[in-house]
Design a protein around this motif. Structure first.
Motif, PDB file in Angstrom:
ATOM      1  N   PHE A  13       0.688  -1.225   0.143  1.00 46.44           N
ATOM      2  CA  PHE A  13      -0.006   0.238   0.145  1.00 46.44           C
ATOM      3  C   PHE A  13       0.746   1.398  -0.336  1.00 46.44           C
ATOM      4  N   ALA A  14       2.011   1.404   0.691  1.00 43.96           N
ATOM      5  CA  ALA A  14       2.732   3.160   0.806  1.00 43.96           C
ATOM      6  C   ALA A  14       3.792   2.919  -0.674  1.00 43.96           C
ATOM      7  N   TRP A  15       3.549   1.694  -1.454  1.00 45.25           N
ATOM      8  CA  TRP A  15       4.426   1.720  -2.312  1.00 45.25           C
ATOM      9  C   TRP A  15       3.162   2.391  -3.376  1.00 45.25           C
ATOM     10  N   TRP A  16       1.841   1.793  -3.360  1.00 43.03           N
ATOM     11  CA  TRP A  16       1.323   2.349  -4.815  1.00 43.03           C
ATOM     12  C   TRP A  16       0.856   3.665  -4.244  1.00 43.03           C
ATOM     13  N   PHE A  17       0.560   4.293  -2.855  1.00 35.33           N
ATOM     14  CA  PHE A  17      -0.023   5.107  -2.457  1.00 35.33           C
ATOM     15  C   PHE A  17       0.980   6.611  -2.747  1.00 35.33           C
ATOM     16  N   PHE A  18       2.339   6.585  -1.871  1.00 36.26           N
ATOM     17  CA  PHE A  18       3.393   6.790  -2.477  1.00 36.26           C
ATOM     18  C   PHE A  18       3.337   7.795  -3.624  1.00 36.26           C
ATOM     19  N   THR A  19       3.464   6.704  -4.054  1.00 36.96           N
ATOM     20  CA  THR A  19       4.299   6.697  -5.778  1.00 36.96           C
ATOM     21  C   THR A  19       3.049   7.936  -6.655  1.00 36.96           C
ATOM     22  N   GLY A  20       1.843   7.419  -6.158  1.00 40.30           N
ATOM     23  CA  GLY A  20       0.097   8.090  -6.814  1.00 40.30           C
ATOM     24  C   GLY A  20       0.156   9.213  -6.237  1.00 40.30           C
ATOM     25  N   LEU A  21       1.240   9.717  -4.551  1.00 49.83           N
ATOM     26  CA  LEU A  21       0.274  10.767  -4.088  1.00 49.83           C
ATOM     27  C   LEU A  21       1.856  11.724  -4.972  1.00 49.83           C
ATOM     28  N   ILE A  22       2.704  11.042  -5.144  1.00 50.21           N
ATOM     29  CA  ILE A  22       4.206  11.714  -5.775  1.00 50.21           C
ATOM     30  C   ILE A  22       3.342  12.511  -7.176  1.00 50.21           C
ATOM     31  N   LEU A  23       3.454  11.727  -8.291  1.00 43.61           N
ATOM     32  CA  LEU A  23       2.720  11.772  -8.860  1.00 43.61           C
ATOM     33  C   LEU A  23       1.300  13.034  -8.933  1.00 43.61           C
ATOM     34  N   LEU A  24       0.533  12.906  -8.307  1.00 44.71           N
ATOM     35  CA  LEU A  24      -0.585  13.532  -8.160  1.00 44.71           C
ATOM     36  C   LEU A  24      -0.494  15.359  -7.815  1.00 44.71           C
ATOM     37  N   VAL A  25       0.919  15.304  -6.769  1.00 48.11           N
ATOM     38  CA  VAL A  25       1.160  16.613  -6.320  1.00 48.11           C
ATOM     39  C   VAL A  25       2.169  17.288  -7.622  1.00 48.11           C
ATOM     40  N   VAL A  26       2.683  16.406  -8.520  1.00 49.84           N
ATOM     41  CA  VAL A  26       3.265  17.036  -9.959  1.00 49.84           C
ATOM     42  C   VAL A  26       2.625  17.296 -10.833  1.00 49.84           C
ATOM     43  N   ARG A  27       1.838  16.276 -11.468  1.00 43.39           N
ATOM     44  CA  ARG A  27       0.295  16.790 -12.131  1.00 43.39           C
ATOM     45  C   ARG A  27      -0.041  18.175 -12.105  1.00 43.39           C
ATOM     46  N   ILE A 166       8.425   1.297 -22.374  1.00 48.70           N
ATOM     47  CA  ILE A 166       9.262   2.234 -21.155  1.00 48.70           C
ATOM     48  C   ILE A 166       7.567   3.468 -20.980  1.00 48.70           C
ATOM     49  N   ASN A 167       7.163   3.514 -19.970  1.00 45.77           N
ATOM     50  CA  ASN A 167       6.071   4.071 -19.524  1.00 45.77           C
ATOM     51  C   ASN A 167       6.265   5.336 -19.491  1.00 45.77           C
ATOM     52  N   LEU A 168       5.857   6.778 -20.381  1.00 44.70           N
ATOM     53  CA  LEU A 168       6.619   8.209 -20.627  1.00 44.70           C
ATOM     54  C   LEU A 168       4.963   9.114 -20.007  1.00 44.70           C
ATOM     55  N   GLU A 169       3.940   8.198 -19.609  1.00 45.44           N
ATOM     56  CA  GLU A 169       2.599   8.919 -19.218  1.00 45.44           C
ATOM     57  C   GLU A 169       2.845   9.878 -18.229  1.00 45.44           C
ATOM     58  N   PHE A 170       3.580   9.699 -17.708  1.00 44.44           N
ATOM     59  CA  PHE A 170       3.464  10.597 -16.173  1.00 44.44           C
ATOM     60  C   PHE A 170       4.554  11.366 -15.950  1.00 44.44           C
ATOM     61  N   VAL A 171       5.834  11.706 -17.392  1.00 43.87           N
ATOM     62  CA  VAL A 171       6.587  11.898 -17.345  1.00 43.87           C
ATOM     63  C   VAL A 171       6.343  13.466 -17.140  1.00 43.87           C
ATOM     64  N   PRO A 172       6.421  14.593 -16.292  1.00 48.92           N
ATOM     65  CA  PRO A 172       6.049  16.425 -15.688  1.00 48.92           C
ATOM     66  C   PRO A 172       6.607  16.823 -17.323  1.00 48.92           C
ATOM     67  N   SER A 173       6.339  17.972 -17.832  1.00 47.75           N
ATOM     68  CA  SER A 173       6.312  19.085 -18.261  1.00 47.75           C
ATOM     69  C   SER A 173       7.632  18.912 -18.262  1.00 47.75           C
ATOM     70  N   THR A 174       8.413  19.311 -17.241  1.00 44.52           N
ATOM     71  CA  THR A 174       9.662  19.852 -16.630  1.00 44.52           C
ATOM     72  C   THR A 174      10.825  18.716 -17.628  1.00 44.52           C
ATOM     73  N   LEU A 175      10.873  17.657 -17.893  1.00 50.65           N
ATOM     74  CA  LEU A 175      11.148  16.381 -17.977  1.00 50.65           C
ATOM     75  C   LEU A 175      11.025  16.139 -19.233  1.00 50.65           C
ATOM     76  N   ASP A 176      10.592  16.758 -19.504  1.00 49.16           N
ATOM     77  CA  ASP A 176      10.630  16.088 -21.295  1.00 49.16           C
ATOM     78  C   ASP A 176      11.628  15.765 -22.378  1.00 49.16           C
ATOM     79  N   HIS A 177      12.781  16.850 -21.663  1.00 50.42           N
ATOM     80  CA  HIS A 177      13.970  16.141 -22.369  1.00 50.42           C
ATOM     81  C   HIS A 177      14.388  15.137 -22.110  1.00 50.42           C
ATOM     82  N   LEU A 178      13.746  13.800 -20.624  1.00 50.14           N
ATOM     83  CA  LEU A 178      14.812  12.879 -20.751  1.00 50.14           C
ATOM     84  C   LEU A 178      13.904  12.309 -21.555  1.00 50.14           C
ATOM     85  N   LYS A 179      13.294  11.702 -21.836  1.00 55.35           N
ATOM     86  CA  LYS A 179      12.463  11.360 -23.073  1.00 55.35           C
ATOM     87  C   LYS A 179      13.537  10.907 -24.033  1.00 55.35           C
TER      88      LYS A 179
END
Length: 260
Positions: A13-27, A166-179
């Motif tokens: 649960f911690a792995w799923w929840f904290f990953t989702g929380l970070i993605l939510l905050v970043v999005r 490679i899942n690029l769906e959650f890469v934020p715009s600030t890291l577009d160059h990493l793709k």
């Protein structure tokens, strides 16, 4: 809470929840603008402090509750550092996409430039955890951070050398160059080495779990077995056609629309 199955579920649960929380905050910050990313990271500093405090107060305690607190403390430190990267605040000195036609050595140099500051921060985080827990009987936080550290370095190397998915769906715009620095293709020697090491680590923690003599150690090694197993699973997500993005997509707001 002394059951190893409950501990494993807590880790899952911690792995799923904290990953989702970070993605939510970043999005959400991504929809507002770059300044919002910096402000979000600043507002999250208490999380980093609480994580360090959790390790400090539990370092000499091996009870069940202390093991859980140390585990969550290590995740808090790790999560703040990951947020610093995904927010684009602490990445590397190279903000440009990878130029085509580079040799492997030049690609590696360019790729390192995009993440150098973050890797140094990850190493500093490991140093902090080691400093806090050195010589103390509660090793849960140290092992938790160490597993995440090794698995993240391994994942980045595999993404650089090449993996089928490679899942690029959650890469934020600030890291577009990493793709452009990631390579989609057949697996290389880096993948079997990584999964072998992670499988060995998971088996070692599972063996310690089976032979644990106290409730605290049982919970500790159940948590470590689960988190190393999840790190192994994340590597297999790079190869197997599994819809892993669905685990978090439903909880995230739509990405910011791009302007033509």
């Amino acid at each position: 809470m002394t059951s190893p199955w409950i501990a494993a579920l807590v880790a899952l649960f911690a792995w799923w929840f904290f990953t989702g929380l970070i993605l939510l905050v970043v999005r959400r910050a991504d929809r507002t603008g770059r300044d919002a990313h910096a402000m979000t990271l600043l507002l999250a500093v208490p999380v980093l402090a609480l994580g360090a405090a959790a390790l400090i107060v539990t370092a000499e305690d091996t009870s069940v509750s202390a093991v859980y607190v140390a585990f969550l403390g290590a995740l808090a430190i790790w999560g703040w550092i990951e947020l610093s990267f995904l927010s684009g605040v602490i990445t590397g000195p190279e903000p440009r996409p990878c130029r085509p036609g580079l040799s492997l050595a030049d690609r590696f140099s360019a790729g390192w430039g995009t993440v150098a500051h973050h890797e140094i921060l990850l190493l500093a985080g490991l140093g902090l955890v080691v400093l806090i827990t050195a010589g103390a009987p509660n090793h849960t936080g140290l092992w938790t951070y160490a597993i995440l550290f090794v698995a993240r370095i391994s994942a980045k190397l595999n993404l650089f050398f090449g993996v089928p998915r490679i899942n690029l769906e959650f890469v934020p715009s600030t890291l577009d160059h990493l793709k452009s620095h990631l390579r989609r293709g057949p697996v290389t020697a880096a993948f079997p080495i990584a999964v072998t090491l992670l499988s060995f680590a998971t088996a070692c923690f599972a063996e310690r779990l089976i032979s644990a003599e106290t409730p605290g150690r049982t919970v500790e090694f159940a948590l470590l077995t689960a988190i190393s197993g999840l790190a192994l699973l994340e590597h297999w997500f790079m190869v197997l056609p599994l819809p892993d993005a669905r685990l978090w997509r439903w909880m995230l707001p739509a990405p910011r629309p791009t302007k033509d």
